[in-house]
Structure formats: structure tokens, C-alpha cells
Design a protein around this motif. Structure first.
Motif, PDB file in Angstrom:
ATOM      1  N   LYS A  22      65.268  34.809  57.604  1.00 58.84           N
ATOM      2  CA  LYS A  22      66.809  34.278  57.336  1.00 58.84           C
ATOM      3  C   LYS A  22      67.279  33.912  58.434  1.00 58.84           C
ATOM      4  O   LYS A  22      68.834  33.349  57.751  1.00 58.84           O
ATOM      5  N   LEU A  23      66.941  34.598  59.799  1.00 57.59           N
ATOM      6  CA  LEU A  23      68.031  33.241  60.867  1.00 57.59           C
ATOM      7  C   LEU A  23      68.028  32.270  60.846  1.00 57.59           C
ATOM      8  O   LEU A  23      68.832  31.097  60.726  1.00 57.59           O
ATOM      9  N   PHE A  24      66.270  31.636  60.470  1.00 62.10           N
ATOM     10  CA  PHE A  24      66.265  30.278  60.172  1.00 62.10           C
ATOM     11  C   PHE A  24      67.480  29.526  59.202  1.00 62.10           C
ATOM     12  O   PHE A  24      68.617  28.671  58.791  1.00 62.10           O
ATOM     13  N   GLN A  25      67.278  30.458  58.091  1.00 60.65           N
ATOM     14  CA  GLN A  25      68.489  30.048  56.597  1.00 60.65           C
ATOM     15  C   GLN A  25      69.541  29.859  56.541  1.00 60.65           C
ATOM     16  O   GLN A  25      70.356  29.084  56.016  1.00 60.65           O
ATOM     17  N   GLY A  26      69.944  30.735  58.103  1.00 71.30           N
ATOM     18  CA  GLY A  26      71.249  30.797  58.228  1.00 71.30           C
ATOM     19  C   GLY A  26      72.010  29.948  58.843  1.00 71.30           C
ATOM     20  O   GLY A  26      73.086  29.421  58.941  1.00 71.30           O
ATOM     21  N   GLN A  27      71.170  28.675  59.647  1.00 65.00           N
ATOM     22  CA  GLN A  27      71.453  27.669  60.405  1.00 65.00           C
ATOM     23  C   GLN A  27      72.274  27.078  59.004  1.00 65.00           C
ATOM     24  O   GLN A  27      71.726  26.632  58.696  1.00 65.00           O
ATOM     25  N   PRO A  28      73.407  26.049  60.249  1.00 67.09           N
ATOM     26  CA  PRO A  28      73.754  24.846  59.329  1.00 67.09           C
ATOM     27  C   PRO A  28      73.156  23.838  58.958  1.00 67.09           C
ATOM     28  O   PRO A  28      72.145  23.477  60.265  1.00 67.09           O
ATOM     29  N   LYS A  29      73.133  23.244  58.224  1.00 70.22           N
ATOM     30  CA  LYS A  29      72.541  21.892  57.303  1.00 70.22           C
ATOM     31  C   LYS A  29      73.351  20.874  57.288  1.00 70.22           C
ATOM     32  O   LYS A  29      74.919  21.310  57.309  1.00 70.22           O
ATOM     33  N   ILE A  30      73.001  20.388  57.426  1.00 66.99           N
ATOM     34  CA  ILE A  30      73.579  18.153  57.426  1.00 66.99           C
ATOM     35  C   ILE A  30      74.521  17.999  55.777  1.00 66.99           C
ATOM     36  O   ILE A  30      73.241  18.358  55.019  1.00 66.99           O
ATOM     37  N   LYS A  31      75.330  18.815  56.140  1.00 70.25           N
ATOM     38  CA  LYS A  31      76.154  18.457  54.743  1.00 70.25           C
ATOM     39  C   LYS A  31      76.785  17.015  54.169  1.00 70.25           C
ATOM     40  O   LYS A  31      77.154  16.482  55.221  1.00 70.25           O
ATOM     41  N   THR A  32      76.024  16.523  53.189  1.00 68.38           N
ATOM     42  CA  THR A  32      76.044  15.079  52.360  1.00 68.38           C
ATOM     43  C   THR A  32      77.898  15.522  51.571  1.00 68.38           C
ATOM     44  O   THR A  32      77.956  15.731  51.083  1.00 68.38           O
ATOM     45  N   PRO A  33      78.556  14.707  51.993  1.00 68.24           N
ATOM     46  CA  PRO A  33      80.261  14.575  51.609  1.00 68.24           C
ATOM     47  C   PRO A  33      80.190  14.099  49.926  1.00 68.24           C
ATOM     48  O   PRO A  33      78.731  13.510  49.506  1.00 68.24           O
ATOM     49  N   PRO A  34      80.884  14.868  49.397  1.00 66.60           N
ATOM     50  CA  PRO A  34      80.599  14.284  47.230  1.00 66.60           C
ATOM     51  C   PRO A  34      80.349  13.332  47.483  1.00 66.60           C
ATOM     52  O   PRO A  34      81.672  12.321  48.303  1.00 66.60           O
ATOM     53  N   LYS A  35      80.739  12.329  46.683  1.00 70.44           N
ATOM     54  CA  LYS A  35      80.119  10.866  45.975  1.00 70.44           C
ATOM     55  C   LYS A  35      81.817  10.628  45.550  1.00 70.44           C
ATOM     56  O   LYS A  35      82.507   9.892  46.037  1.00 70.44           O
ATOM     57  N   SER A  36      82.009  11.320  44.812  1.00 72.54           N
ATOM     58  CA  SER A  36      83.000  11.865  43.941  1.00 72.54           C
ATOM     59  C   SER A  36      83.590  12.748  43.166  1.00 72.54           C
ATOM     60  O   SER A  36      83.055  13.458  43.480  1.00 72.54           O
ATOM     61  N   PHE A  37      84.682  13.154  43.349  1.00 68.61           N
ATOM     62  CA  PHE A  37      86.191  14.149  42.366  1.00 68.61           C
ATOM     63  C   PHE A  37      86.402  14.153  41.251  1.00 68.61           C
ATOM     64  O   PHE A  37      86.219  12.999  40.675  1.00 68.61           O
ATOM     65  N   VAL A  38      86.219  15.487  40.183  1.00 62.47           N
ATOM     66  CA  VAL A  38      87.084  15.604  39.327  1.00 62.47           C
ATOM     67  C   VAL A  38      88.070  17.234  39.577  1.00 62.47           C
ATOM     68  O   VAL A  38      87.227  18.076  39.478  1.00 62.47           O
ATOM     69  N   LEU A  39      88.967  16.828  38.649  1.00 65.14           N
ATOM     70  CA  LEU A  39      89.186  18.166  38.733  1.00 65.14           C
ATOM     71  C   LEU A  39      90.251  17.672  37.903  1.00 65.14           C
ATOM     72  O   LEU A  39      90.331  17.325  36.760  1.00 65.14           O
ATOM     73  N   TYR A  40      89.968  19.423  37.238  1.00 64.92           N
ATOM     74  CA  TYR A  40      90.676  19.819  35.569  1.00 64.92           C
ATOM     75  C   TYR A  40      91.670  20.895  36.437  1.00 64.92           C
ATOM     76  O   TYR A  40      91.207  21.439  36.902  1.00 64.92           O
ATOM     77  N   SER A  41      92.893  19.725  35.704  1.00 58.02           N
ATOM     78  CA  SER A  41      94.052  21.269  35.762  1.00 58.02           C
ATOM     79  C   SER A  41      94.794  20.377  35.406  1.00 58.02           C
ATOM     80  O   SER A  41      94.650  19.844  34.320  1.00 58.02           O
ATOM     81  N   SER A  42      96.255  20.564  35.200  1.00 57.89           N
ATOM     82  CA  SER A  42      97.314  19.945  34.628  1.00 57.89           C
ATOM     83  C   SER A  42      98.346  19.252  35.380  1.00 57.89           C
ATOM     84  O   SER A  42      99.371  19.624  35.231  1.00 57.89           O
ATOM     85  N   SER A  43      98.053  19.807  36.672  1.00 55.16           N
ATOM     86  CA  SER A  43      99.695  19.081  37.656  1.00 55.16           C
ATOM     87  C   SER A  43      98.560  17.730  38.193  1.00 55.16           C
ATOM     88  O   SER A  43      97.853  17.840  39.050  1.00 55.16           O
ATOM     89  N   GLU A  44      99.594  16.989  37.952  1.00 55.36           N
ATOM     90  CA  GLU A  44      98.950  15.545  38.409  1.00 55.36           C
ATOM     91  C   GLU A  44      99.799  15.553  39.753  1.00 55.36           C
ATOM     92  O   GLU A  44      98.907  14.663  40.908  1.00 55.36           O
ATOM     93  N   GLN A  45     100.366  16.403  39.797  1.00 58.81           N
ATOM     94  CA  GLN A  45     100.848  16.526  41.467  1.00 58.81           C
ATOM     95  C   GLN A  45     100.078  17.041  42.151  1.00 58.81           C
ATOM     96  O   GLN A  45     100.003  16.786  43.614  1.00 58.81           O
ATOM     97  N   LEU A  46      98.742  17.969  41.975  1.00 56.00           N
ATOM     98  CA  LEU A  46      98.033  18.082  42.822  1.00 56.00           C
ATOM     99  C   LEU A  46      96.688  16.550  42.794  1.00 56.00           C
ATOM    100  O   LEU A  46      96.196  17.033  43.988  1.00 56.00           O
ATOM    101  N   ALA A  47      96.435  16.361  41.087  1.00 60.75           N
ATOM    102  CA  ALA A  47      95.553  15.608  41.436  1.00 60.75           C
ATOM    103  C   ALA A  47      96.553  14.818  42.642  1.00 60.75           C
ATOM    104  O   ALA A  47      95.015  14.059  43.804  1.00 60.75           O
ATOM    105  N   ASN A  48      97.208  14.776  42.796  1.00 65.71           N
ATOM    106  CA  ASN A  48      97.720  13.246  44.016  1.00 65.71           C
ATOM    107  C   ASN A  48      97.616  13.220  44.904  1.00 65.71           C
ATOM    108  O   ASN A  48      97.443  12.561  46.134  1.00 65.71           O
TER     109      ASN A  48
END
Length: 388
Positions: free
Chosen positions: A275-301
Motif C-alpha cells: 500500500k505504501l509503495f502504491q501511494g508513492q508519487p508516479k511520473i505524470k504524463t501531461p494530457p496531449k489535448s483537452f476537450v471542454l463540455y460547457s456552454s461558457s466560451e469565456q471558460l474555454a478561453n
């Protein structure tokens, strides 16, 4: 009053905010109350609650008194016929409580009801339903036999494999992230045993209910997100308390031989280290792209500026959410769901539908100034602050 929802919080301010928002929506047509018990969080959880949710009952403890005592304090002030013990790192659907209450009222031998839990990637959490961890069942868990023979009636008891994740039925042990039961029964059996600081408390409560002649149920017709790992940093203190919790349960409920006790101690240390080993931080790969579902263009910007990447904006005022179209985006895409326009129930369905497809997920809670989510159930999630 029909239902009291008890949320014990420690140092997870953003997850707490999202959780309370989802509970408020789920109680809209129910005579209910929310009681937040804070175990002396060093973050600004309490100030957030006072500002954001002034009508929610907030109990501020002067110390971290542990999971059992904290929840007992909350239940002592509850007024509902039913109570629901709920983790702060959860998200309930708008119809979760109405469905579970309707089911609970039909049971003549009602003990505790648990629900289908998924993590922040949409994957089912097997601890949603478990068997009594007798010495033998614990042995199958520690040695990994349950993984080798998951459908075996002999080796598959730890995660109650006799019951499919999409099948409602009686089980023995439920997880403390979501436990609904009658308040009178909780008080009758003495609530959580305060001799246990945390970790085996839900096992102990479930088992005590069974010994009182009641039945526990796994109810699959509503799904709740449990991000896990948020209220607990898996450090040396975690390992020590986990060992103590398992020893507490066995000493309280089972008579075992000296040889087996020695084996269990070794097994608990091994399991704790895993459990302790599982909880250790792993190298995170940032997302390649993002998709937003909203109705706020301001949030998108704003997200384009914050994330420094292109954000594909789907305006829900003019188009429907078609999940199949997301498959074209490919692995590495992060899906952002604006809760002002996408309900919690819909968000949960998106996670469950697109699990293991290479996506990650974030939610923008309604009227909040952050994105929140978790890409793994073994470490803390991610918060990205924004200005709305």
C-alpha cells in the motif's frame, strides 16, 4: 427528517466543496441535512464551508480524533431517520439518495446499504462489496490467491465475487466511503468503535451489524465517484495505523493460533508496504489535448491561457454530448466537464463509459473556481485553480 448525510473531512478542501455541492443537489427533493465534521484540518476547509455553505451544519473538532470518533460526533447531532456516512472525496449523482432510500425502505432486515463506487478514471472499485476477512479470507488477500482465482467460491470471498458489480444483493462488508443505514440501528450497536483510529472501522461496523441479525446490501443501480487517496497520505504513519487497524479487528472478533497470529503480522507488514509503495508519487504524463463540455466560451478561453494548449470547445447550448466522437481524439485526451451545464450524474456516466480508453477527466464544480479530478486511485488527485 428523512436523511442526515455525515461528511468527515480532513484537509481536502476542494474535494469537500465538490462533495457538498453534489450532496446538496441530491437532497433537493428530500427532507434532509448535511453535517460536515472537520477533524482540525490545517487547510481552509472550515472557512470555505462558512463562506460557500453557510446553511450547512459545520462541527469543528480541535484535534484529529480519527474516523470513528469524528463520525460518531456527527451522528450524535443528526436528526434523520436514516444516516449516510460519506467520504469528502466522493461525488454522488442527483438521484443517488432517492434511489438508495427507496431500496432501503423495502428491506425488512436492513443493515447497511452500499453502492457501486468508481474511481476518478471510471473504473469499478472492488471494495464496494466485500466478504468478512476471516483469517482464511485475509490469507487469500495477502497471498494474492484472490487474483489468481477471482471467480472461485473459495478464493474469491474477499471482494464478494459471488455478486457481479452490476448485480444488487446481500453482502457482508461495505466500505466507509458510502454507508447508509437507520440512525437507530447505528446508535443501538454503538456506532464506530473509537478504539480503532481508522481503516478497519468500516469492516468492524459491517460485521457488528451482521452479528446484530441484520443484512448488508450492495446496491448497484446508482454510481458514486470515490477518488480515494485524498484523505490519506500513504506514509509511515499510514502503514503503522493500517497494521494497528487489522490487528484490532482480529483481536476483537477472532480467536486465532499463535502461529497464525505471527503469519498475519508478517502478512500485514507486507500488505502495508505494498500500500505504501502504491501511494508513492508516479511520473505524470501531461494530457496531449483537452476537450471542454460547457456552454461558457469565456471558460474555454481561460482554460487555453491556463493550460497553454488548444482546448476543443463543445458548446452544449448548440450541440449534444456525443461520447463516441471523443474516441477520435485518441489516448492522452483530458475531458473537462463543466458542472454548471453537465450534471453530476452525467459526469459520472462519462467516466464510466470512457474508462480504459486512454482519457483522463476533470470536473469544474458549479460556481467554483477550480478543476478537479484524479488519474489514479493510489495517489492524490489534481486541482487546477481558475478565475470564473
Amino acid at each position: 427528517m428523512q436523511l442526515s448525510v455525515i461528511i468527515l473531512n480532513y484537509n481536502v478542501r476542494y474535494f469537500l466543496e465538490q462533495c457538498v455541492l453534489s450532496v446538496q443537489s441530491a437532497l433537493e427533493n428530500i427532507d434532509g441535512e448535511i453535517i460536515v465534521v472537520d477533524n482540525n484540518s490545517p487547510d481552509d476547509s472550515c472557512s470555505m464551508m462558512k463562506t460557500r455553505f453557510p446553511n450547512v451544519k459545520l462541527i469543528q473538532n480541535n484535534e484529529n480524533s480519527g474516523f470513528p470518533k469524528g463520525n460518531n460526533i456527527g451522528v450524535a447531532q443528526a436528526q434523520g431517520e436514516y444516516i449516510c456516512i460519506l467520504n469528502p472525496d466522493t461525488v454522488v449523482a442527483e438521484d443517488t439518495f432517492s434511489k438508495v432510500l427507496a431500496f432501503a425502505k423495502k428491506q425488512s432486515d436492513l443493515g447497511i446499504v452500499g453502492v457501486k463506487l468508481i474511481d476518478g478514471t471510471g473504473n469499478f472499485l472492488p471494495e464496494s462489496k466485500r466478504g468478512i476477512p476471516t483469517p482464511f479470507v485475509a490469507f487469500t488477500k495477502i497471498t494474492g490467491l484472490y487474483r489468481m482465482f477471482p471467480k472461485s467460491k473459495i478464493f474469491g470471498k474477499y471482494y464478494a465475487e459471488h455478486l457481479d458489480e452490476n448485480q444488487t444483493g446481500k453482502i457482508e462488508i461495505l466500505v466507509g466511503a458510502f454507508m447508509l443505514m437507520k440512525r437507530d440501528l447505528y446508535l443501538e450497536i454503538g456506532g464506530f468503535d473509537e478504539k480503532c483510529f481508522m481503516y478497519s472501522d468500516d469492516i468492524d461496523l459491517s460485521y457488528t451489524v451482521l452479528k446484530a441479525g441484520k443484512s448488508n446490501y450492495y446496491y448497484h443501480e446508482t454510481t458514486v465517484i470515490h477518488y480515494k487517496g485524498e484523505s490519506t497520505v500513504k506514509d509511515g504513519t499510514y502503514m503503522k495505523r493500517f497494521q494497528e487497524a487489522m490487528q484490532f479487528f482480529y483481536q476483537k472478533h477472532f480467536k486465532v493460533s499463535v502461529l497464525f497470529s505471527a503469519f498475519m503480522k508478517v502478512g500485514i507488514v507486507f500488505f502495508s508496504l505494498v500500500k505504501l509503495f502504491q501511494g508513492q508519487p508516479k511520473i505524470k504524463t501531461p494530457p496531449k489535448s483537452f476537450v471542454l463540455y460547457s456552454s461558457s466560451e469565456q471558460l474555454a478561453n481561460k482554460l487555453v491561457l491556463i493550460l497553454q494548449k488548444k482546448v476543443v470547445f463543445h458548446d452544449l447550448k448548440t450541440e449534444k454530448m456525443v461520447l463516441s466522437s471523443l474516441l477520435k481524439e485518441g489516448a492522452g485526451t483530458e475531458i473537462i466537464l463543466d458542472n454548471e451545464f453537465v450534471s453530476f450524474k452525467e459526469s459520472i456516466a462519462v467516466l464510466a463509459s470512457l474508462k480504459n480508453k486512454g482519457f483522463t477527466f476533470k470536473i469544474v464544480p458549479k460556481y467554483s473556481d477550480f478543476l478537479i479530478g484524479s488519474n489514479t486511485n493510489s495517489e492524490r488527485g489534481e486541482i487546477i485553480e481558475i478565475e470564473r
